[in-house]
Design a protein around this motif. Structure first.
Motif, PDB file in Angstrom:
ATOM      1  N   ASN A 164      12.968   0.833  63.649  1.00  0.00           N
ATOM      2  CA  ASN A 164      11.539   0.484  63.651  1.00  0.00           C
ATOM      3  C   ASN A 164      10.649   1.694  63.337  1.00  0.00           C
ATOM      4  N   GLY A 179      20.221  -5.409  69.879  1.00  0.00           N
ATOM      5  CA  GLY A 179      19.887  -6.806  70.131  1.00  0.00           C
ATOM      6  C   GLY A 179      20.262  -7.251  71.532  1.00  0.00           C
ATOM      7  N   HIS A 236      26.985   3.256  68.004  1.00  0.00           N
ATOM      8  CA  HIS A 236      25.587   3.421  67.589  1.00  0.00           C
ATOM      9  C   HIS A 236      25.125   4.864  67.786  1.00  0.00           C
ATOM     10  N   ASP A 281      13.242 -10.343  68.431  1.00  0.00           N
ATOM     11  CA  ASP A 281      13.760 -11.562  67.794  1.00  0.00           C
ATOM     12  C   ASP A 281      13.011 -12.797  68.286  1.00  0.00           C
TER      13      ASP A 281
END
Ligand code: KG4
Ligand code: ZN
Length: 332
Positions: free
Chosen positions: A268, A132, A110, A162
């Protein structure tokens, strides 16, 4: 050097061919979201089966007849059954082609999505990794030397997104749905908790905000009141993104003065805007991954794989997969 990378740690089967860690030649993703959506989250056994079905044609489409100089693969952390599909495929392919096999830690991948997004970016820098399953602030000293400055003591930021989306019946994965709902909401409508630790300024805790969302929804239901989803989404986003921003900008300010964002949550829009403002205010240089490289993909694994290879980090055919693995001291 052209590296073929395979990523199958969760609900995306991905393969990519990347040159010298920086130039994406091909980047293919088969998403399982439409399948898991029905269950409101990832079903590990189904994920493994979907990876098995997807991987062969995906790699063929990625290679288009070319032969890679090495094969990189996500070997940890993630869903063990899902990881094993990619690892076993990569092992067989590397062995058959007689090329090096490079194990790559998913979270380091990432971070590497930023090497693909910013050609001049090199360590050292400070990074926020928010996905996540993980929320870490790390000092990336070199491409392969990490120091953890802080991390979540309970839930990951993405997990909170989530869960909140599930409470609002917005569907899975929650992050993008909450972002959409928040667009028309008032971020000051509800005050959700923002947790700070005296002794650990870079540690996070998101279980409190998650519980606060659950309680808010239950109370509204008991009173027979309609929940204002946009207001809740916007207020929740403000609470989570504020702590992510404050802590990581502070960490960057106290270390490298350069902050890199990584992981699914870095897509986001509110977080990106907040980070931009805070970094500017504090004289911190900000690096954001390309939106299309924020989520799970194999190009980022190939990029990190290149630097792991240069550091001599290769594996043999006894490589295993691991559900958990520290980002600062990965072993295989
Ligand atoms: O890095 P990632 O794609 O997979 C893991 O390694 O876990 O991160 C997935 C997480 C999910 O929790 C998802 O809801 C969140 O990233 N996410 C977002 C957004 N897009 C994805 N969270 C907030 N806003 C988004 N736009
Ligand atoms: Zn990920």
């Amino acid at each position: 050097m052209k590296i073929l990378a395979i990523e199958s740690s969760c609900d995306e089967t991905a393969a990519a061919l990347v040159e010298d860690g920086r130039r994406i030649l091909r980047n293919e993703v088969v998403s399982q979201i439409p399948i898991h959506e029905r269950y409101g989250g990832v079903v590990p056994e189904i994920a493994s089966r979907c990876h098995i079905e997807a991987i062969e044609p995906l790699v063929e489409r990625t290679l288009q007849g070319e032969l890679p100089d090495a094969v990189a693969v996500t070997y940890a952390p993630g869903l063990i059954g899902a990881l094993l599909v990619g690892v076993n495929y990569a092992k067989s392919l590397a062995f058959t082609l007689g090329v090096p096999l490079i194990p790559v830690h998913h979270l380091r991948g990432h971070v590497a999505s930023n090497y693909l997004s910013h050609p001049d970016l090199k360590p050292p820098f400070t990074a926020l990794i928010a996905s996540g399953g993980h929320s870490h602030i790390v000092h990336v000293k070199s491409y392969t030397e990490y120091e953890i400055l802080g991390k979540t003591r309970d839930d990951a930021a993405g997990e909170a997104f989530d869960k909140s989306a599930r409470i609002l019946n917005l569907g899975y994965p929650g992050g993008p749905k909450i972002q959409k709902a928040a667009e028309t909401g008032n971020p000051d409508a509800i005050v959700f908790p923002q947790v700070h630790f005296k002794d650990a300024p870079y540690d996070f805790s998101f279980s409190g905000v998650k519980t606060a969302v659950v309680n808010y929804a239950h109370t509204a239901k008991q009173r027979g009141e309609e929940i204002n989803a946009p207001d809740l989404a916007a207020s929740f986003t403000k609470a989570v993104c504020s702590v992510l921003t404050e802590k990581s900008v502070l960490a960057a300010k106290n270390t490298t003065h350069r902050l890199v964002l990584a992981g699914g949550v870095s897509a986001n829009r509110n977080l990106r805007e907040m980070m931009q403002k805070e970094c500017e205010r504090n004289g911190v240089e900000l690096y954001l991954p390309r939106p299309d490289l924020c989520g799970d993909n194999a190009a980022m694994i190939a990029s990190q794989g290149y630097y792991e290879y240069l550091a001599g980090n290769t594996a043999k055919t006894d490589l295993n997969a691991y559900a958990t693995m520290p980002v600062d001291q990965p072993i295989w």
